[in-house]
Design a protein around this motif. Sequence first.
Motif, PDB file in Angstrom:
ATOM      1  N   GLY A 136       0.858  -1.179   0.000  1.00 43.96           N
ATOM      2  CA  GLY A 136       0.000   0.000   0.000  1.00 43.96           C
ATOM      3  C   GLY A 136       0.892   1.226   0.000  1.00 43.96           C
ATOM      4  O   GLY A 136       2.013   1.165   0.507  1.00 43.96           O
ATOM      5  N   ASP A 137       0.400   2.343  -0.538  1.00 46.40           N
ATOM      6  CA  ASP A 137       1.227   3.556  -0.667  1.00 46.40           C
ATOM      7  C   ASP A 137       0.289   4.747  -0.864  1.00 46.40           C
ATOM      8  O   ASP A 137      -0.445   4.795  -1.858  1.00 46.40           O
ATOM      9  N   SER A 138       0.282   5.662   0.100  1.00 45.30           N
ATOM     10  CA  SER A 138      -0.582   6.834  -0.019  1.00 45.30           C
ATOM     11  C   SER A 138       0.052   8.009   0.721  1.00 45.30           C
ATOM     12  O   SER A 138       0.809   7.813   1.675  1.00 45.30           O
ATOM     13  N   GLY A 146       4.258   9.064 -10.339  1.00 42.34           N
ATOM     14  CA  GLY A 146       3.483   7.941  -9.830  1.00 42.34           C
ATOM     15  C   GLY A 146       3.930   6.648 -10.511  1.00 42.34           C
ATOM     16  O   GLY A 146       4.819   6.653 -11.356  1.00 42.34           O
ATOM     17  N   HIS A 147       3.249   5.553 -10.164  1.00 42.78           N
ATOM     18  CA  HIS A 147       3.783   4.236 -10.543  1.00 42.78           C
ATOM     19  C   HIS A 147       2.722   3.152 -10.407  1.00 42.78           C
ATOM     20  O   HIS A 147       1.753   3.313  -9.664  1.00 42.78           O
ATOM     21  N   GLY A 148       2.969   2.038 -11.046  1.00 49.03           N
ATOM     22  CA  GLY A 148       2.176   0.845 -10.767  1.00 49.03           C
ATOM     23  C   GLY A 148       2.495   0.327  -9.379  1.00 49.03           C
ATOM     24  O   GLY A 148       3.530   0.663  -8.801  1.00 49.03           O
ATOM     25  N   ILE A 203      -2.501   1.456 -10.167  1.00 52.65           N
ATOM     26  CA  ILE A 203      -1.505   2.534 -10.216  1.00 52.65           C
ATOM     27  C   ILE A 203      -1.699   3.525  -9.068  1.00 52.65           C
ATOM     28  O   ILE A 203      -2.805   3.727  -8.580  1.00 52.65           O
ATOM     29  N   CYS A 204      -0.563   4.091  -8.654  1.00 46.09           N
ATOM     30  CA  CYS A 204      -0.581   5.185  -7.681  1.00 46.09           C
ATOM     31  C   CYS A 204      -0.431   6.493  -8.449  1.00 46.09           C
ATOM     32  O   CYS A 204       0.517   6.657  -9.222  1.00 46.09           O
ATOM     33  N   ILE A 205      -1.373   7.388  -8.233  1.00 46.59           N
ATOM     34  CA  ILE A 205      -1.308   8.715  -8.843  1.00 46.59           C
ATOM     35  C   ILE A 205      -0.923   9.672  -7.723  1.00 46.59           C
ATOM     36  O   ILE A 205      -1.545   9.651  -6.652  1.00 46.59           O
ATOM     37  N   GLU A 206       0.126  10.451  -7.922  1.00 43.53           N
ATOM     38  CA  GLU A 206       0.641  11.253  -6.816  1.00 43.53           C
ATOM     39  C   GLU A 206       1.251  12.575  -7.256  1.00 43.53           C
ATOM     40  O   GLU A 206       2.465  12.701  -7.345  1.00 43.53           O
ATOM     41  N   PRO A 207       0.382  13.573  -7.519  1.00 45.26           N
ATOM     42  CA  PRO A 207       0.932  14.879  -7.900  1.00 45.26           C
ATOM     43  C   PRO A 207       1.818  15.483  -6.816  1.00 45.26           C
ATOM     44  O   PRO A 207       1.472  15.457  -5.641  1.00 45.26           O
ATOM     45  N   TYR A 251      -0.114  14.650  -2.768  1.00 43.89           N
ATOM     46  CA  TYR A 251      -1.238  13.770  -2.394  1.00 43.89           C
ATOM     47  C   TYR A 251      -1.173  12.534  -3.280  1.00 43.89           C
ATOM     48  O   TYR A 251      -0.860  12.641  -4.475  1.00 43.89           O
ATOM     49  N   GLU A 252      -1.502  11.378  -2.711  1.00 50.16           N
ATOM     50  CA  GLU A 252      -1.375  10.118  -3.452  1.00 50.16           C
ATOM     51  C   GLU A 252      -2.491   9.139  -3.095  1.00 50.16           C
ATOM     52  O   GLU A 252      -2.752   8.906  -1.905  1.00 50.16           O
ATOM     53  N   LEU A 253      -3.112   8.593  -4.117  1.00 55.56           N
ATOM     54  CA  LEU A 253      -4.091   7.516  -3.934  1.00 55.56           C
ATOM     55  C   LEU A 253      -3.797   6.404  -4.941  1.00 55.56           C
ATOM     56  O   LEU A 253      -3.168   6.643  -5.975  1.00 55.56           O
TER      57      LEU A 253
HETATM   58 MG    MG Z   1       4.005   6.252  -4.500  1.00 51.00          MG
END
Ligand code: MG
Length: 254
Positions: A104-106, A167-169, A198-202, A231-233
Amino acid sequence: MIRIKNQEEIEILRENALLVSRTLAEVGKHIAPGVVTMELDKIAETFIRDNGAQPGFLGYGGFPYSLCLSVNDVVVHGFPSDYRLKEGDIISVDCGTLYKGYYGDSAYTFPVGEVSPEVSQLLKVTKESLYRGIEKAVAGNRIGDIGYAIQSYTEGFGYSVVREMVGHGIGRDMHEHPEVPNYGKPGCGKKLIPGMTICIEPMINLGARQIYLHDNGWAVSTIDKAPSAHYELTVAITKEKADVLSTFKFIEEK
Ligand code: MG
Ligand code: MG
């Protein structure tokens, strides 16, 4: 290679994502002027272990802590330290978990007490840009559609997009293909297909986009010392709108 997940894997990723989300809320409860950032790292590590998981960042690539804590002009990968938070700071809390063999990554940027209107807007716009990116995370679209949504929205406020980190898979590895830049052109880049996670993280700077790496080899700051938000989800791609696996609701429902 992009690893496509089946529904069973997506559900394990969701368990991780929700634990990370709840950990961020737990940490958030303790963010206040006067708090030493190292204490936040302890709170996160304890909370994650009490929930039967392992901190995903601790030891990852040699990273020495459970949280990345990035204050003010630190963009990402800041170390927990003896720094005492003060009124008007912002702190990006980036958290990872490892549970049932998946990650997990947020991340969430918190204001410390009252922040200036200028900084408050940076936080609001960066978070909104994440949601706008997520809206484009639909099968058939391309990676560039996500980046374009984030870039065009944030640059409209005069902010700048960090290019060096993206961001990344996510899956059995914290960082999988594809890369998910926060900039791009519509219709360009890898095609999104169902089962991609995927993690989207501006990472959005109030000032210039240029950054530098600290001597510790991890932390990254803005060259001009202006603040940066993050921020990342995590989302799973489906044919319809993205299945958003993590959430900020535990933080914001207080
Ligand atoms: Mg990340
Ligand atoms: Mg992260």
